[in-house]
Design an enzyme around this catalytic site. Structure first.
Site, mmCIF file in Angstrom:
data_model
loop_
_atom_site.group_PDB
_atom_site.id
_atom_site.type_symbol
_atom_site.label_atom_id
_atom_site.label_comp_id
_atom_site.label_asym_id
_atom_site.label_seq_id
_atom_site.Cartn_x
_atom_site.Cartn_y
_atom_site.Cartn_z
ATOM 1 N N SER A 22 0.926 -1.401 -0.005
ATOM 2 C CA SER A 22 0.055 0.120 -0.236
ATOM 3 C C SER A 22 0.709 1.125 -0.061
ATOM 4 C CB SER A 22 -0.948 -0.155 1.196
ATOM 5 O OG SER A 22 -1.359 1.284 1.374
ATOM 6 N N HIS A 77 -1.009 -1.378 -4.402
ATOM 7 C CA HIS A 77 -2.154 -1.021 -3.692
ATOM 8 C C HIS A 77 -2.093 0.562 -3.738
ATOM 9 C CE1 HIS A 77 -5.871 -1.763 -1.356
ATOM 10 N NE2 HIS A 77 -5.392 -0.952 -0.668
ATOM 11 N N ASP A 129 -4.581 4.022 -2.483
ATOM 12 C CA ASP A 129 -5.755 3.984 -1.484
ATOM 13 C C ASP A 129 -6.197 5.386 -2.033
ATOM 14 O OD1 ASP A 129 -5.974 1.834 0.284
ATOM 15 O OD2 ASP A 129 -4.014 2.552 0.893
ATOM 16 N N MET A 149 -8.996 8.326 -1.254
ATOM 17 C CA MET A 149 -10.200 8.600 -0.230
ATOM 18 C C MET A 149 -10.793 9.869 -0.384
ATOM 19 S SD MET A 149 -7.722 7.732 3.048
ATOM 20 C CE MET A 149 -6.875 6.166 3.249
ATOM 21 N N HIS A 183 -8.033 0.869 -4.792
ATOM 22 C CA HIS A 183 -8.950 0.610 -3.575
ATOM 23 C C HIS A 183 -9.646 2.108 -3.533
ATOM 24 C CE1 HIS A 183 -9.668 0.092 1.268
ATOM 25 N NE2 HIS A 183 -10.645 0.017 0.467
ATOM 26 N N MET A 212 -11.898 4.312 -1.592
ATOM 27 C CA MET A 212 -12.921 4.671 -0.470
ATOM 28 C C MET A 212 -13.511 5.918 -0.501
ATOM 29 S SD MET A 212 -9.893 3.423 2.177
ATOM 30 C CE MET A 212 -8.668 3.594 0.823
ATOM 31 N N MET A 246 -11.964 -5.786 4.700
ATOM 32 C CA MET A 246 -10.819 -4.634 5.507
ATOM 33 C C MET A 246 -10.737 -5.365 6.814
ATOM 34 S SD MET A 246 -9.964 -2.280 3.610
ATOM 35 C CE MET A 246 -9.346 -1.147 4.894
ATOM 36 N N GLY A 282 -9.489 4.476 5.931
ATOM 37 C CA GLY A 282 -8.947 5.861 6.261
ATOM 38 C C GLY A 282 -7.656 6.162 6.628
ATOM 39 N N PHE A 283 -6.947 5.093 7.430
ATOM 40 C CA PHE A 283 -5.579 5.463 7.810
ATOM 41 C C PHE A 283 -4.877 4.177 7.816
ATOM 42 C CE2 PHE A 283 -8.481 8.559 9.562
ATOM 43 C CZ PHE A 283 -7.954 9.868 9.222
ATOM 44 N N GLY A 284 -3.413 4.381 7.277
ATOM 45 C CA GLY A 284 -2.405 3.201 7.356
ATOM 46 C C GLY A 284 -2.212 3.145 8.973
ATOM 47 N N ASP A 337 -6.547 -6.063 3.843
ATOM 48 C CA ASP A 337 -5.852 -4.749 3.870
ATOM 49 C C ASP A 337 -6.173 -4.176 5.472
ATOM 50 O OD1 ASP A 337 -5.200 -2.288 3.340
ATOM 51 O OD2 ASP A 337 -6.770 -1.716 1.846
ATOM 52 N N GLY A 338 -4.998 -4.010 6.157
ATOM 53 C CA GLY A 338 -4.756 -3.304 7.168
ATOM 54 C C GLY A 338 -4.334 -3.914 8.270
ATOM 55 N N GLY A 339 -3.146 -3.377 8.823
ATOM 56 C CA GLY A 339 -2.596 -4.219 10.096
ATOM 57 C C GLY A 339 -1.747 -5.530 9.906
ATOM 58 N N GLY A 377 1.122 -1.964 4.125
ATOM 59 C CA GLY A 377 1.546 -0.652 4.133
ATOM 60 C C GLY A 377 2.924 -0.577 4.867
ATOM 61 N N SER A 378 2.479 -0.230 6.296
ATOM 62 C CA SER A 378 3.622 0.261 7.340
ATOM 63 C C SER A 378 4.827 -0.848 6.990
ATOM 64 C CB SER A 378 3.044 0.375 8.592
ATOM 65 O OG SER A 378 1.934 1.036 8.666
HETATM 66 C C1 DX5 Z 1 -6.574 2.032 5.080
HETATM 67 C C2 DX5 Z 1 -5.882 1.436 3.799
HETATM 68 C C3 DX5 Z 1 -5.000 0.595 3.910
HETATM 69 C C4 DX5 Z 1 -3.557 1.059 4.689
HETATM 70 C C5 DX5 Z 1 -2.857 -0.389 4.996
HETATM 71 O O1 DX5 Z 1 -7.767 2.454 4.779
HETATM 72 O O2 DX5 Z 1 -6.972 0.829 3.006
HETATM 73 O O3 DX5 Z 1 -4.388 0.363 2.477
HETATM 74 O O4 DX5 Z 1 -2.858 1.812 3.992
HETATM 75 O O5 DX5 Z 1 -1.796 0.066 5.821
HETATM 76 P P1 DX5 Z 1 -0.985 -0.751 6.898
HETATM 77 O O6 DX5 Z 1 -0.596 -1.916 6.348
HETATM 78 O O7 DX5 Z 1 -0.274 -0.039 7.528
HETATM 79 O O8 DX5 Z 1 -2.328 -1.053 7.778
HETATM 80 ZN ZN ZN Z 2 -6.336 0.084 0.933
#
Ligand code: DX5
Ligand code: ZN
Length: 219
Positions: free
Chosen positions: A8, A33, A35, A37, A66, A68, A137, A142-144, A175-177, A197-198
């Site tokens: 991401s 990926h 994102d 928003m 993706h 959003m 999800m 909304g946030f990484g 997707d996420g965490g 992502g992170s």
């Molecule tokens: C959140 C995004 C994700 C996010 C994932 O809304 O859809 O794609 O960037 O990031 P991590 O892997 O850091 O949770």
């Molecule tokens: Zn995403």
């Protein structure tokens, strides 16, 4: 079934995307990926059509977009023209998901549908067989950098069973965490496209991506 890492870009340094793409390539990554928003469907803003079309010129990675955004049908053609390879929209963001699926199909791009953590997987039932990928999800969009919501694993397991029951081998993305601590858990539950992502971008990108790619290749 292919097991694929979709890093991401949200977690990347947007001032130096060239190095990020080089590092991902070095690790033999195939997908990216993206994102999008709108500050309405989710309480944050990120990249849009212009950014995607401009980075399209710097990389041949598969663009997993993706969306959003509220009422995504309005922008399907624009994201297709900008270089998306797969357009993924939220079930909760539109009144007529079938119309959005048709609109994406018309562009010739792959179709993805997404649900938020509180939306039951059963709500996807009418759309199974009509989409190429389903994204579960595992954080509130909304946030990484958020923590994985543990109940997501069971949702994936249920969804994989619903698909198998219908004779479908649809891709399931999460997707996420996600990181080294839980990637195997979500793979075992039935995911095959993993957004990270992170855990890819906040350290050595090439090394981290290569480590995740190795796990996925040998799974
Ligand atoms: C959140 C995004 C994700 C996010 C994932 O809304 O859809 O794609 O960037 O990031 P991590 O892997 O850091 O949770
Ligand atoms: Zn995403």
């Amino acid at each position: 079934m292919d097991y694929i890492l979709s890093p991401s870009l949200l977690a990347a340094d947007f001032g130096d995307l060239k190095s990020a793409f080089e590092a991902l390539k070095k690790a033999d990554t195939k997908w990216l990926h993206l994102d999008v928003m709108d500050g309405v469907f989710v309480p944050n803003l990120s990249m849009g059509i212009t950014v995607i079309s401009s980075i399209r010129k710097s990389t041949d990675l598969f663009f997993d977009v993706h969306l959003m955004i509220t009422d995504p049908i309005r922008y399907v053609k624009d994201f297709a023209n900008a270089g998306a390879d797969l357009i993924n929209f939220h079930l909760e963001a539109c009144e007529d998901p079938l119309a959005v699926i048709d609109e994406i199909r018309k562009t010739g791009k792959k179709v993805g549908i997404t649900i938020k953590p509180k939306t039951p997987v059963e709500e996807l039932a009418p759309y199974l067989g009509l989409v190429d990928m389903i994204l579960i999800m595992s954080v509130e969009p909304g946030f990484g950098g958020q923590s994985f919501i543990p109940t997501s694993t069971e949702k994936v397991r249920t969804l994989r069973a619903m698909l198998t029951e219908r004779g479908l081998e649809t891709d399931i993305e999460i997707d996420g965490g996600i990181g080294l601590g839980n990637i195997r858990e979500v793979l075992d539950a039935g995911c095959n496209i993993i957004v990270i992502g992170s855990a890819v971008f906040k350290g050595d990108i090439a090394e981290s991506a290569a480590e995740f790619n190795r796990i996925l290749e040998t799974y």
